[in-house]
Motif scaffolding. Structure first.
Motif, PDB file in Angstrom:
ATOM      1  N   LEU A  79       8.589  -9.029  39.120  1.00 20.27           N
ATOM      2  CA  LEU A  79       7.779 -10.149  38.636  1.00 20.27           C
ATOM      3  C   LEU A  79       6.348  -9.653  38.477  1.00 20.27           C
ATOM      4  O   LEU A  79       5.740  -9.178  39.436  1.00 20.27           O
ATOM      5  N   THR A  80       5.800  -9.793  37.274  1.00 19.71           N
ATOM      6  CA  THR A  80       4.460  -9.309  36.973  1.00 19.71           C
ATOM      7  C   THR A  80       3.564 -10.471  36.565  1.00 19.71           C
ATOM      8  O   THR A  80       3.948 -11.295  35.729  1.00 19.71           O
ATOM      9  N   ASN A  81       2.359 -10.529  37.155  1.00 21.73           N
ATOM     10  CA  ASN A  81       1.371 -11.560  36.825  1.00 21.73           C
ATOM     11  C   ASN A  81      -0.024 -10.972  36.841  1.00 21.73           C
ATOM     12  O   ASN A  81      -0.318 -10.096  37.647  1.00 21.73           O
ATOM     13  N   THR A  82      -0.876 -11.473  35.971  1.00 23.46           N
ATOM     14  CA  THR A  82      -2.311 -11.180  36.052  1.00 23.46           C
ATOM     15  C   THR A  82      -2.981 -12.280  36.863  1.00 23.46           C
ATOM     16  O   THR A  82      -2.358 -13.278  37.231  1.00 23.46           O
ATOM     17  N   VAL A  83      -4.273 -12.123  37.136  1.00 26.20           N
ATOM     18  CA  VAL A  83      -5.021 -13.045  37.981  1.00 26.20           C
ATOM     19  C   VAL A  83      -6.174 -13.654  37.189  1.00 26.20           C
ATOM     20  O   VAL A  83      -6.910 -12.941  36.500  1.00 26.20           O
ATOM     21  N   THR A  89       4.532 -27.893  42.326  1.00 28.24           N
ATOM     22  CA  THR A  89       5.286 -28.648  41.331  1.00 28.24           C
ATOM     23  C   THR A  89       5.427 -27.771  40.080  1.00 28.24           C
ATOM     24  O   THR A  89       4.776 -26.726  39.970  1.00 28.24           O
ATOM     25  N   PRO A  90       6.260 -28.175  39.106  1.00 29.19           N
ATOM     26  CA  PRO A  90       6.422 -27.338  37.908  1.00 29.19           C
ATOM     27  C   PRO A  90       5.121 -27.045  37.170  1.00 29.19           C
ATOM     28  O   PRO A  90       4.937 -25.937  36.658  1.00 29.19           O
ATOM     29  N   ASN A  91       4.202 -28.014  37.117  1.00 27.60           N
ATOM     30  CA  ASN A  91       2.960 -27.783  36.374  1.00 27.60           C
ATOM     31  C   ASN A  91       1.995 -26.858  37.116  1.00 27.60           C
ATOM     32  O   ASN A  91       0.996 -26.417  36.544  1.00 27.60           O
ATOM     33  N   ARG A  92       2.257 -26.555  38.374  1.00 22.52           N
ATOM     34  CA  ARG A  92       1.451 -25.598  39.126  1.00 22.52           C
ATOM     35  C   ARG A  92       2.101 -24.216  39.192  1.00 22.52           C
ATOM     36  O   ARG A  92       1.546 -23.294  39.778  1.00 22.52           O
ATOM     37  N   THR A  93       3.294 -24.086  38.620  1.00 21.05           N
ATOM     38  CA  THR A  93       4.084 -22.866  38.730  1.00 21.05           C
ATOM     39  C   THR A  93       4.102 -22.121  37.402  1.00 21.05           C
ATOM     40  O   THR A  93       4.284 -22.733  36.350  1.00 21.05           O
ATOM     41  N   VAL A  94       3.915 -20.808  37.449  1.00 19.93           N
ATOM     42  CA  VAL A  94       3.955 -19.989  36.246  1.00 19.93           C
ATOM     43  C   VAL A  94       5.109 -19.005  36.334  1.00 19.93           C
ATOM     44  O   VAL A  94       5.704 -18.805  37.398  1.00 19.93           O
ATOM     45  N   GLY A  95       5.418 -18.395  35.197  1.00 18.49           N
ATOM     46  CA  GLY A  95       6.521 -17.453  35.126  1.00 18.49           C
ATOM     47  C   GLY A  95       6.063 -16.027  34.945  1.00 18.49           C
ATOM     48  O   GLY A  95       4.875 -15.705  35.103  1.00 18.49           O
ATOM     49  N   PRO A  96       6.973 -15.122  34.579  1.00 15.17           N
ATOM     50  CA  PRO A  96       6.628 -13.714  34.406  1.00 15.17           C
ATOM     51  C   PRO A  96       5.611 -13.513  33.300  1.00 15.17           C
ATOM     52  O   PRO A  96       5.652 -14.179  32.263  1.00 15.17           O
ATOM     53  N   ASP A  97       4.674 -12.605  33.547  1.00 19.67           N
ATOM     54  CA  ASP A  97       3.628 -12.218  32.596  1.00 19.67           C
ATOM     55  C   ASP A  97       2.615 -13.325  32.323  1.00 19.67           C
ATOM     56  O   ASP A  97       1.787 -13.195  31.420  1.00 19.67           O
ATOM     57  N   GLU A 116      32.675 -13.707  25.497  1.00 16.02           N
ATOM     58  CA  GLU A 116      33.359 -13.267  24.278  1.00 16.02           C
ATOM     59  C   GLU A 116      32.673 -13.802  23.025  1.00 16.02           C
ATOM     60  O   GLU A 116      32.629 -13.124  21.987  1.00 16.02           O
ATOM     61  N   ASP A 117      32.111 -15.015  23.120  1.00 24.43           N
ATOM     62  CA  ASP A 117      31.468 -15.631  21.959  1.00 24.43           C
ATOM     63  C   ASP A 117      29.950 -15.496  21.975  1.00 24.43           C
ATOM     64  O   ASP A 117      29.274 -15.946  21.040  1.00 24.43           O
ATOM     65  N   ALA A 118      29.406 -14.899  23.024  1.00 21.97           N
ATOM     66  CA  ALA A 118      27.956 -14.776  23.147  1.00 21.97           C
ATOM     67  C   ALA A 118      27.434 -13.614  22.302  1.00 21.97           C
ATOM     68  O   ALA A 118      28.148 -12.643  22.038  1.00 21.97           O
ATOM     69  N   VAL A 119      26.177 -13.738  21.871  1.00 22.97           N
ATOM     70  CA  VAL A 119      25.523 -12.678  21.105  1.00 22.97           C
ATOM     71  C   VAL A 119      24.913 -11.670  22.078  1.00 22.97           C
ATOM     72  O   VAL A 119      24.244 -12.045  23.041  1.00 22.97           O
ATOM     73  N   VAL A 120      25.145 -10.393  21.813  1.00 22.40           N
ATOM     74  CA  VAL A 120      24.548  -9.336  22.629  1.00 22.40           C
ATOM     75  C   VAL A 120      23.127  -9.094  22.137  1.00 22.40           C
ATOM     76  O   VAL A 120      22.899  -8.842  20.949  1.00 22.40           O
ATOM     77  N   LEU A 121      22.156  -9.189  23.036  1.00 23.39           N
ATOM     78  CA  LEU A 121      20.757  -8.997  22.680  1.00 23.39           C
ATOM     79  C   LEU A 121      20.422  -7.516  22.596  1.00 23.39           C
ATOM     80  O   LEU A 121      21.130  -6.679  23.183  1.00 23.39           O
ATOM     81  N   PRO A 122      19.342  -7.155  21.875  1.00 26.72           N
ATOM     82  CA  PRO A 122      18.951  -5.743  21.772  1.00 26.72           C
ATOM     83  C   PRO A 122      18.776  -5.087  23.129  1.00 26.72           C
ATOM     84  O   PRO A 122      18.601  -5.751  24.155  1.00 26.72           O
ATOM     85  N   SER A 123      18.756  -3.777  23.137  1.00 24.57           N
ATOM     86  CA  SER A 123      18.868  -3.024  24.384  1.00 24.57           C
ATOM     87  C   SER A 123      17.579  -2.948  25.189  1.00 24.57           C
ATOM     88  O   SER A 123      17.609  -2.532  26.348  1.00 24.57           O
ATOM     89  N   GLU A 124      16.413  -3.321  24.604  1.00 25.46           N
ATOM     90  CA  GLU A 124      15.183  -3.241  25.391  1.00 25.46           C
ATOM     91  C   GLU A 124      15.247  -4.216  26.566  1.00 25.46           C
ATOM     92  O   GLU A 124      16.059  -5.138  26.565  1.00 25.46           O
ATOM     93  N   PRO A 125      14.411  -4.043  27.591  1.00 25.27           N
ATOM     94  CA  PRO A 125      14.472  -4.923  28.763  1.00 25.27           C
ATOM     95  C   PRO A 125      14.421  -6.394  28.388  1.00 25.27           C
ATOM     96  O   PRO A 125      13.694  -6.786  27.467  1.00 25.27           O
ATOM     97  N   VAL A 126      15.201  -7.190  29.091  1.00 25.21           N
ATOM     98  CA  VAL A 126      15.289  -8.609  28.744  1.00 25.21           C
ATOM     99  C   VAL A 126      13.943  -9.300  28.876  1.00 25.21           C
ATOM    100  O   VAL A 126      13.679 -10.305  28.209  1.00 25.21           O
ATOM    101  N   GLU A 127      13.037  -8.773  29.701  1.00 25.38           N
ATOM    102  CA  GLU A 127      11.710  -9.365  29.836  1.00 25.38           C
ATOM    103  C   GLU A 127      10.945  -9.341  28.510  1.00 25.38           C
ATOM    104  O   GLU A 127      10.041 -10.139  28.287  1.00 25.38           O
TER     105      GLU A 127
END
Length: 290
Positions: free
Chosen positions: A283-287, A122-130, A58-69
Motif C-alpha cells: 500500500l503506497t500513499n503520499t502525505v 468513515t468512508p469519506n475519511r478513508t483513502v485508497g492506494p496512491d 471462464e467468462d472473465a476478461v484477462v487483464l494486461p500483464s502489468e501490475p494490477v495497481e
C-alpha cells in the motif's frame, strides 16, 4: 485470491488476481462491480467468495500483464466503518507510554483480557492506494502506523487487507482523552491495495510486515516485523469489536502496529509511505497537510 477494486471511465469494476493472471470479473457478470456485490452473491449462493469468483473465470476478461495497481486501483472495499485496535504489540505499549503524560494507563491494556478497540474512520475519511493520507495542521508529531486489516462481513472474517492508521502522537500524548482527535480526521486512514480472501491466507498470525518512508528521494525509515508478535489473535479482536455493537454489514478492523519510527521522526508533506504485508501486497500513499 486477491480482489481489487478498479475504476474505468468512472465506473467500478471488480478484478481478481490469482497465481496465474488478473481477471476482470465484471466482464463476466456486469452486475458484479464491487467486493460488496461479491459478498452478496456468495451469501445468496451459500458459498465462499472464492468459490463464486472461480465459477466466473471462464467468462472473465484477462487483464494486461502489468501490475494490477496500474489499472486505477481504488479503495478495495467501501467499508461502512473502519475500527482499530491499540497496544497489541509490546513496542506499541512502549511508544504510547513514551508519548503520554499519563504513561501508566497503557500498562494494563497490553496485558488485560479486554483489548483496546476504538473507532477510526468513515468512508469519506478513508483513502485508497496512491492517494494522499493526511497530517493535521495543528499537530507537531505525526506518524504512520502500518497494520494488518481484518475485512468483516456480517461480523465474520472474510479477508485481510493493509491499513495505515495515521496518528498525531503530539495530540494523543497531551491527554488520553484527545485520542479521537489524534486518530479521526480528514484522510486519517488508508486501506488497500486489495483484499486477500481469508481462505487463501496461510496464517494471519505469521506474516512479514514492513514499512518504508521516503522524503525527497531519500529513504528515511525502513523496518520490518511479523504479525506473530501480536499478543491478540484476529478472532479475539473481532469478538470484542462485534460484542454488543451494531456493526455495519461490511467493515474493517485494523489490528495494531509494531513498526514505530523513532521519537525524533515526524512526517512531512510530500513524504511517501509504503507498507507491505506478505501474501497481501504493498500500500503506497503520499502525505499532505489537512
Amino acid at each position: 485470491m486477491r480482489y481489487y477494486q478498479l475504476c474505468e471511465d468512472g465506473a467500478p469494476r471488480l478484478a481478481l488476481e490469482t497465481a496465474d493472471s488478473v481477471y476482470d470479473l465484471t466482464a463476466a457478470k456486469p452486475r458484479l462491480q464491487t467486493f460488496e456485490d461479491l459478498l452478496a452473491a456468495a451469501d445468496i449462493a451459500n458459498q465462499s467468495i472464492d468459490a463464486v469468483a472461480d465459477q466466473l473465470l471462464e467468462d472473465a476478461v484477462v487483464l494486461p500483464s502489468e501490475p494490477v495497481e496500474d489499472h486505477a486501483a481504488t479503495t478495495p472495499v467501501s467499508s461502512g466503518e473502519v475500527w482499530a485496535a491499540g497496544v497489541t504489540y509490546r513496542i506499541s505499549e512502549k511508544a504510547r507510554q513514551a508519548e503520554s503524560s499519563m504513561p501508566d494507563m497503557y500498562i494494563d491494556v497490553y496485558e488485560s483480557d479486554r483489548p483496546e478497540v476504538f473507532f477510526k474512520a468513515t468512508p469519506n475519511r478513508t483513502v485508497g492506494p496512491d492517494e494522499a493520507v493526511g497530517i493535521r495542521a495543528d499537530s507537531e508529531w505525526d506518524v504512520p502506523e502500518p497494520e494488518l486489516g481484518i475485512v468483516l462481513s456480517g461480523g465474520e472474517i472474510v479477508g485481510y487487507t493493509i491499513g495505515n492508521d495515521m496518528s498525531s502522537r503530539s495530540i494523543e500524548g497531551e491527554n488520553p482523552l484527545y485520542l479521537p482527535q489524534a486518530k479521526v480526521y480528514d484522510r486519517c486512514c488508508s486501506i488497500g491495495p486489495c483484499i486477500r480472501s481469508a481462505d487463501s491466507i496461510s496464517d494471519p498470525h505469521d506474516l512479514e510486515m514492513w514499512m518504508t518512508i521516503t522524503r525527497d528521494g531519500e529513504l528515511r525509515y525502513d523496518e520490518s516485523t511479523s504479525t506473530s508478535k501480536m499478543v491478540r489473535s484476529v478472532e479475539e479482536l473481532t469478538e470484542y469489536y462485534v460484542k454488543h455493537n451494531a456493526v455495519p454489514d461490511v467493515s474493517v478492523l485494523l489490528t495494531g502496529t509494531s513498526l514505530v519510527p523513532d521519537e525524533g521522526f515526524t512526517l512531512h508533506e510530500g513524504d511517501v509511505i509504503e507498507i507491505g504485508i506478505e501474501e497481501i501486497g504493498t500500500l503506497t500513499n503520499t502525505v499532505v497537510e489537512v
